[in-house]
Design a protein around this motif. Structure first.
Motif, PDB file in Angstrom:
ATOM      1  N   ALA A 106      28.727  36.549 -59.297  1.00 41.12           N
ATOM      2  CA  ALA A 106      28.178  35.196 -59.777  1.00 41.12           C
ATOM      3  C   ALA A 106      26.992  34.671 -59.176  1.00 41.12           C
ATOM      4  N   TYR A 107      26.353  33.759 -59.895  1.00 43.32           N
ATOM      5  CA  TYR A 107      25.381  33.106 -59.432  1.00 43.32           C
ATOM      6  C   TYR A 107      25.872  31.680 -58.786  1.00 43.32           C
ATOM      7  N   LEU A 108      25.374  31.173 -57.937  1.00 40.00           N
ATOM      8  CA  LEU A 108      25.986  29.757 -57.396  1.00 40.00           C
ATOM      9  C   LEU A 108      24.368  28.841 -57.188  1.00 40.00           C
ATOM     10  N   ASP A 109      24.422  27.719 -57.692  1.00 36.73           N
ATOM     11  CA  ASP A 109      23.363  26.805 -57.220  1.00 36.73           C
ATOM     12  C   ASP A 109      23.985  25.686 -56.419  1.00 36.73           C
ATOM     13  N   VAL A 110      23.401  25.909 -55.182  1.00 37.65           N
ATOM     14  CA  VAL A 110      24.092  25.081 -54.149  1.00 37.65           C
ATOM     15  C   VAL A 110      22.593  23.992 -53.563  1.00 37.65           C
ATOM     16  N   THR A 111      21.860  23.887 -54.371  1.00 36.77           N
ATOM     17  CA  THR A 111      20.892  22.903 -54.016  1.00 36.77           C
ATOM     18  C   THR A 111      21.564  21.561 -53.509  1.00 36.77           C
ATOM     19  N   GLU A 112      22.631  21.118 -54.026  1.00 32.93           N
ATOM     20  CA  GLU A 112      23.346  20.020 -53.759  1.00 32.93           C
ATOM     21  C   GLU A 112      24.838  20.521 -53.505  1.00 32.93           C
ATOM     22  N   ASN A 113      25.328  20.780 -52.687  1.00 35.60           N
ATOM     23  CA  ASN A 113      26.809  21.367 -52.437  1.00 35.60           C
ATOM     24  C   ASN A 113      27.678  20.331 -52.154  1.00 35.60           C
ATOM     25  N   ARG A 114      28.917  20.651 -52.539  1.00 39.83           N
ATOM     26  CA  ARG A 114      29.958  19.541 -52.285  1.00 39.83           C
ATOM     27  C   ARG A 114      30.270  19.531 -50.623  1.00 39.83           C
ATOM     28  N   ARG A 115      30.184  20.236 -49.876  1.00 37.89           N
ATOM     29  CA  ARG A 115      30.447  20.514 -48.591  1.00 37.89           C
ATOM     30  C   ARG A 115      29.329  19.704 -47.701  1.00 37.89           C
ATOM     31  N   ASN A 116      28.212  19.423 -48.316  1.00 40.37           N
ATOM     32  CA  ASN A 116      26.800  18.763 -47.764  1.00 40.37           C
ATOM     33  C   ASN A 116      26.389  19.750 -46.537  1.00 40.37           C
ATOM     34  N   LEU A 117      26.430  20.908 -46.779  1.00 43.07           N
ATOM     35  CA  LEU A 117      26.065  22.100 -45.674  1.00 43.07           C
ATOM     36  C   LEU A 117      24.284  21.933 -46.004  1.00 43.07           C
ATOM     37  N   PRO A 118      23.557  21.944 -44.811  1.00 43.78           N
ATOM     38  CA  PRO A 118      22.131  21.584 -44.805  1.00 43.78           C
ATOM     39  C   PRO A 118      21.246  22.762 -45.410  1.00 43.78           C
ATOM     40  N   THR A 119      21.984  24.144 -45.361  1.00 49.14           N
ATOM     41  CA  THR A 119      21.396  25.322 -45.888  1.00 49.14           C
ATOM     42  C   THR A 119      22.308  26.286 -46.731  1.00 49.14           C
ATOM     43  N   ALA A 120      21.203  26.761 -47.586  1.00 47.29           N
ATOM     44  CA  ALA A 120      22.305  27.886 -48.679  1.00 47.29           C
ATOM     45  C   ALA A 120      22.750  29.200 -47.855  1.00 47.29           C
ATOM     46  N   SER A 121      21.856  29.492 -46.363  1.00 50.41           N
ATOM     47  CA  SER A 121      22.501  30.335 -45.891  1.00 50.41           C
ATOM     48  C   SER A 121      23.878  30.126 -45.261  1.00 50.41           C
ATOM     49  N   ALA A 122      23.837  28.969 -44.500  1.00 47.40           N
ATOM     50  CA  ALA A 122      25.298  28.629 -44.032  1.00 47.40           C
ATOM     51  C   ALA A 122      26.158  28.384 -45.155  1.00 47.40           C
ATOM     52  N   THR A 123      25.918  28.077 -46.285  1.00 50.88           N
ATOM     53  CA  THR A 123      26.728  27.893 -47.275  1.00 50.88           C
ATOM     54  C   THR A 123      27.379  29.307 -47.839  1.00 50.88           C
ATOM     55  N   ALA A 124      26.450  30.207 -47.868  1.00 51.27           N
ATOM     56  CA  ALA A 124      26.842  31.384 -48.219  1.00 51.27           C
ATOM     57  C   ALA A 124      27.916  32.216 -47.118  1.00 51.27           C
ATOM     58  N   LYS A 125      27.651  31.868 -45.984  1.00 56.34           N
ATOM     59  CA  LYS A 125      28.349  32.420 -44.880  1.00 56.34           C
ATOM     60  C   LYS A 125      29.619  31.935 -44.886  1.00 56.34           C
ATOM     61  N   GLU A 126      29.898  30.576 -45.098  1.00 57.23           N
ATOM     62  CA  GLU A 126      31.327  29.798 -45.270  1.00 57.23           C
ATOM     63  C   GLU A 126      32.144  30.302 -46.487  1.00 57.23           C
ATOM     64  N   ILE A 127      31.457  30.551 -47.487  1.00 53.21           N
ATOM     65  CA  ILE A 127      31.947  31.055 -48.808  1.00 53.21           C
ATOM     66  C   ILE A 127      32.662  32.395 -48.422  1.00 53.21           C
ATOM     67  N   ARG A 128      31.588  33.427 -47.805  1.00 49.59           N
ATOM     68  CA  ARG A 128      32.034  34.978 -47.526  1.00 49.59           C
ATOM     69  C   ARG A 128      33.508  34.792 -46.641  1.00 49.59           C
ATOM     70  N   THR A 129      33.237  34.002 -45.634  1.00 49.60           N
ATOM     71  CA  THR A 129      34.402  33.849 -44.781  1.00 49.60           C
ATOM     72  C   THR A 129      35.843  33.370 -45.465  1.00 49.60           C
ATOM     73  N   SER A 130      35.628  32.436 -46.325  1.00 54.37           N
ATOM     74  CA  SER A 130      36.667  31.917 -46.955  1.00 54.37           C
ATOM     75  C   SER A 130      37.277  33.036 -48.023  1.00 54.37           C
ATOM     76  N   ILE A 131      36.532  33.780 -48.646  1.00 53.98           N
ATOM     77  CA  ILE A 131      36.960  34.836 -49.298  1.00 53.98           C
ATOM     78  C   ILE A 131      37.837  35.890 -48.683  1.00 53.98           C
ATOM     79  N   LEU A 132      37.075  36.180 -47.462  1.00 57.62           N
ATOM     80  CA  LEU A 132      37.714  37.323 -46.687  1.00 57.62           C
ATOM     81  C   LEU A 132      39.143  36.674 -46.223  1.00 57.62           C
ATOM     82  N   ARG A 133      39.341  35.334 -45.900  1.00 60.79           N
ATOM     83  CA  ARG A 133      40.475  34.874 -45.413  1.00 60.79           C
ATOM     84  C   ARG A 133      41.581  34.701 -46.417  1.00 60.79           C
TER      85      ARG A 133
END
Length: 362
Positions: A106-133
């Motif tokens: 899927a594509y995700l637009d995280v220009t404005e994300n619900r966790r208020n993370l400063p970067t898309a890179s940090a957001t992607a890392k959190e998402i991948r960690t959550s998926i694995l967990r």
């Protein structure tokens, strides 16, 4: 236009990874999801199998020849769909702008994300960690300022990694890539470009628009854009599904009308099960038949209102395939698809059939 922050999430060998997750005996072994019969096709391959050149859509016989130790596992689409729903629920914790491409990407637009993370890179890392967990599965991610680049990036650190193409770096990243790696450039187009001397992104960028229009027509503008790292398509959430279909390849060529019709009924059953679960009903039924010589024929029929009954879909499918029978050639594949979804009307698409009438048709 403000710079977008786009993530392309792609699950790693999704179907095969689910099977390895659920069956410890498969872990570390070359696994193919599909049927190992003579006419079977690989639906997905584990990374252990890919090292032998096994890939999706490969005939099972070829896959087994290339990897004698390959383990075939029949697909469990209900399990894959359940895992996909878990993954998409995780996406929704970060953004409402989710554009599914399939069960596993899927594509995700995280220009404005619900966790208020400063970067898309940090957001992607959190998402991948959550998926694995939460699912026990790994995902790869590409991060960039548009969809085209994000999708290219997600393949750079597979499996279980992520890659970022920051603003200002798109053109340089594309320059050395073969055009055959570009999303939207299929094998036939890539071969055509290569005959014209266009081997890489840099070669594509060097061509004037008039040259591209002469050889590629209406899509020339798209090719010129991506060669310059440009893609203005937004992430479109909740894109409506246009069809639902099911098909099967037989272990042997069928010639008896009763056997062919039985195959069509089985595919209609699969499609109806999906329609009921999704509460999505279409007005158009299409039957596909592929003969032993690989010639393919389709027959369709549209109704004034959506098909709301299992029996009606069965009757429509059988009537369509009977228009192709009898056939002197063997049939290797049949499929049924329902499309043209819409809201149900008061009147049914087909009249009710008495049991005796139904028996005569089926």
């Amino acid at each position: 236009m403000s710079m977008r922050k786009i993530i392309h999430v792609d699950m790693d060998a999704f179907y095969a990874s689910v099977e390895q997750r659920d069956n410890p005996e498969l872990r570390g072994r070359p696994v193919a999801v599909g049927h190992g019969a003579q006419r079977g096709v690989v639906a997905a391959a584990s990374y252990e199998a890919r090292r032998f050149g096994v890939h999706s859509a490969m005939p099972s016989v070829t896959a087994k020849r290339q990897c004698p130790d390959l383990v075939f596992v029949p697909p469990r689409f209900d399990v894959y769909r359940a895992a996909s729903r878990q993954i998409h629920a995780i996406f929704a914790d970060y953004t409402a702008l989710i554009e599914p491409l399939s069960l596993d990407e899927a594509y995700l637009d995280v220009t404005e994300n619900r966790r208020n993370l400063p970067t898309a890179s940090a957001t992607a890392k959190e998402i991948r960690t959550s998926i694995l967990r939460e699912t026990g599965l790994t995902a790869s991610a590409g991060v960039s300022y548009n969809k085209f680049l994000a999708k290219l990036a997600s393949g750079q650190r597979k499996p279980n990694g992520q890659f970022v193409i920051p603003p200002g770096s798109g053109v340089d990243f594309i320059a050395s890539l073969p055009v055959s790696k570009f999303h939207g450039v299929g094998p036939a187009t890539a071969a055509r470009m290569q005959r014209l001397g266009i081997l890489t992104g840099a070669d594509l960028r060097a061509q004037p628009l008039s040259f591209l229009q002469q050889h590629f027509g209406k899509v020339a503008g798209w090719y010129a854009g991506i060669a310059n790292g440009e893609d203005h398509r937004p992430v479109v959430p909740d894109r409506p599904r246009k069809s639902s279909g099911s098909e099967t390849t037989f272990d042997r060529d069928l010639t008896a009308a009763a056997d062919i019709e039985a195959g069509v009924l089985a595919m209609a059953e699969d499609v109806w099960n999906w329609c009921e679960k999704a509460q999505a009903f279409g007005r158009t039924v299409t039957v596909k038949v592929k003969f032993a010589d690989f010639r393919q024929v389709t027959r369709s029929r549209s109704f004034p209102a959506p098909i709301m009954r299992h029996q009606a879909l069965q009757v429509a499918s059988i009537e369509l395939v009977r228009g192709l029978l009898p056939t002197p050639r063997g049939v290797r594949l049949v499929g049924v698809t329902v499309s043209n979804f819409g809201q149900p009307e008061a009147r049914p698409a087909l009249p009710l059939f008495r049991a005796t009438q139904m028996a005569a048709l089926l």
